[in-house]
Design a protein around this motif. Structure first.
Motif, short mmCIF file in Angstrom:
data_model
loop_
_atom_site.label_atom_id
_atom_site.label_comp_id
_atom_site.label_asym_id
_atom_site.label_seq_id
_atom_site.Cartn_x
_atom_site.Cartn_y
_atom_site.Cartn_z
N ALA A 159 -5.12 -0.78 -0.88
CA ALA A 159 -4.23 -1.79 -0.32
C ALA A 159 -3.69 -1.35 1.03
O ALA A 159 -3.56 -2.16 1.96
CB ALA A 159 -3.07 -2.07 -1.28
N ALA A 160 -3.37 -0.06 1.16
CA ALA A 160 -2.84 0.47 2.42
C ALA A 160 -3.87 0.33 3.54
O ALA A 160 -3.53 -0.06 4.67
CB ALA A 160 -2.43 1.92 2.26
N ASN A 161 -5.12 0.63 3.24
CA ASN A 161 -6.18 0.49 4.24
C ASN A 161 -6.37 -0.96 4.65
O ASN A 161 -6.51 -1.27 5.84
CB ASN A 161 -7.48 1.07 3.70
N ALA A 165 3.88 0.82 6.60
CA ALA A 165 2.51 0.35 6.35
C ALA A 165 1.54 1.18 7.19
O ALA A 165 0.40 1.43 6.77
CB ALA A 165 2.38 -1.12 6.70
N SER A 217 -4.15 -3.39 4.45
CA SER A 217 -2.97 -3.84 5.19
C SER A 217 -3.01 -3.35 6.63
O SER A 217 -2.72 -4.10 7.57
CB SER A 217 -1.70 -3.33 4.51
N PHE A 260 -5.26 6.79 4.60
CA PHE A 260 -4.02 6.68 3.81
C PHE A 260 -4.09 7.46 2.50
O PHE A 260 -3.62 6.99 1.46
CB PHE A 260 -3.67 5.21 3.57
N ASN A 298 -1.03 3.01 -3.08
CA ASN A 298 -2.28 2.30 -3.34
C ASN A 298 -3.13 2.41 -2.08
O ASN A 298 -2.91 1.69 -1.11
CB ASN A 298 -2.01 0.84 -3.69
N GLU A 299 -4.07 3.35 -2.08
CA GLU A 299 -4.84 3.64 -0.88
C GLU A 299 -5.66 2.45 -0.40
O GLU A 299 -5.73 2.16 0.80
CB GLU A 299 -5.74 4.85 -1.12
N ALA A 355 -1.40 7.60 -0.55
CA ALA A 355 -0.54 6.42 -0.58
C ALA A 355 -0.41 5.90 -2.01
O ALA A 355 -1.25 6.17 -2.87
CB ALA A 355 -1.10 5.32 0.32
N GLY A 406 0.83 -1.20 0.00
CA GLY A 406 0.00 0.00 0.00
C GLY A 406 0.86 1.24 0.00
O GLY A 406 0.75 2.09 -0.88
N HIS A 407 1.73 1.35 0.98
CA HIS A 407 2.70 2.46 0.99
C HIS A 407 3.67 2.30 -0.17
O HIS A 407 4.07 3.28 -0.80
CB HIS A 407 3.45 2.46 2.33
#
Length: 251
Positions: free
Chosen positions: A212-214, A193, A216, A204, A209-210, A207, A170-171
């Motif tokens: 995916a970051a959420n 992360a 994760s 996020f 990929n927002e 980020a 994500g990050h």
């Protein structure tokens, strides 16, 4: 090389390594740059991340201009004492003592010593390692991949008893986190992360990929709760001053 079971001993101590301070222009936020040294009961040392490149300890202004990092923020503190070798020395360790070098992701403040431990395999996400070069910063990608052994992971991997590497994209594409089970408590090292707790409520924004970051972050915090783990965030201004730093340890 296989990452699963690479470490034989159980973690007995964890030290926060102080790699310096950085201030973000857009919000004035002052963040600590951290790494970690985990030691096991089999005299193994796991080094997690290596801070800014050595040139920043020599002349931070010149290095920032060269990398155009000065467009994002200002290095407030990075001296020779903030380099990995000096931080390890506070624990009575040298570079030769490093059994495994974990790279949580390849941004500039995590890969400064990527080439500094050639005898130690680098554990890294396969997604990150597949990039042509380490991400570094913006359009600057001056670092090549070291010629060394790599332990490339996909998904979660039990690297050793009491030490689990967790996939947390994500990050960055290959961001990873670590769950360290010390004798007295578990510790969740979120790395970037979750840079700070407030990012969760901020969803996020910005980020790589927002979504995916959420996802994760939600998973990491659930695992932390299930293991009653102390969470150490990647760059939390509120938490940084209170963290025990080398030579002090968590055990």
């Amino acid at each position: 090389m296989q990452a699963e079971g690479f470490i034989k001993g159980r973690p007995v101590s964890l030290a926060v390594l102080d790699y310096g301070l950085f201030q973000v222009h857009s919000n004035g936020r002052i963040i600590g740059i951290s790494g970690f040294a985990i030691q096991t009961d089999e005299n193994e040392t796991i080094l997690v991340d290596t801070g800014l490149p050595e040139k920043y300890a020599k002349n931070a202004q010149s290095a920032s201009e060269e990398d155009r990092l000065d467009e994002f923020g200002e290095v407030l503190g990075c001296t020779p004492d903030n380099l990995p070798a000096a931080q390890l020395a506070k624990l009575g360790l040298t570079s030769e003592d490093v059994t495994l070098h974990v790279c949580t992701h390849t941004h500039i403040d995590h890969v400064g010593g990527l080439h500094a431990f050639p005898e130690a395999p680098i554990l890294i996400s396969a997604k990150e390692r597949k990039l042509a070069k380490p991400l570094y910063w913006g359009n600057a990608q001056p670092i090549d991949w070291p010629s060394c052994d790599y332990l490339q992971i996909e998904g979660d991997v039990r690297v050793g008893p009491g030490l689990t590497v967790l996939e947390a994209p994500g990050h960055s594409p290959g961001q990873i986190a670590l769950l360290v089970e010390l004798p007295s408590q578990a510790v969740m090292l979120t790395s970037d992360a979750i840079s700070r707790a407030e990012e969760i409520d901020e969803k996020f924004l910005g980020a790589w990929n927002e979504a995916a970051a959420n996802a994760s972050a939600e998973r990491l915090m659930k695992l932390a709760a299930e293991n009653d783990a102390f969470v150490i965030y990647g760059h939390c201004p509120k938490q940084w001053p209170s963290l025990r730093k080398a030579p002090e340890t968590y055990s």
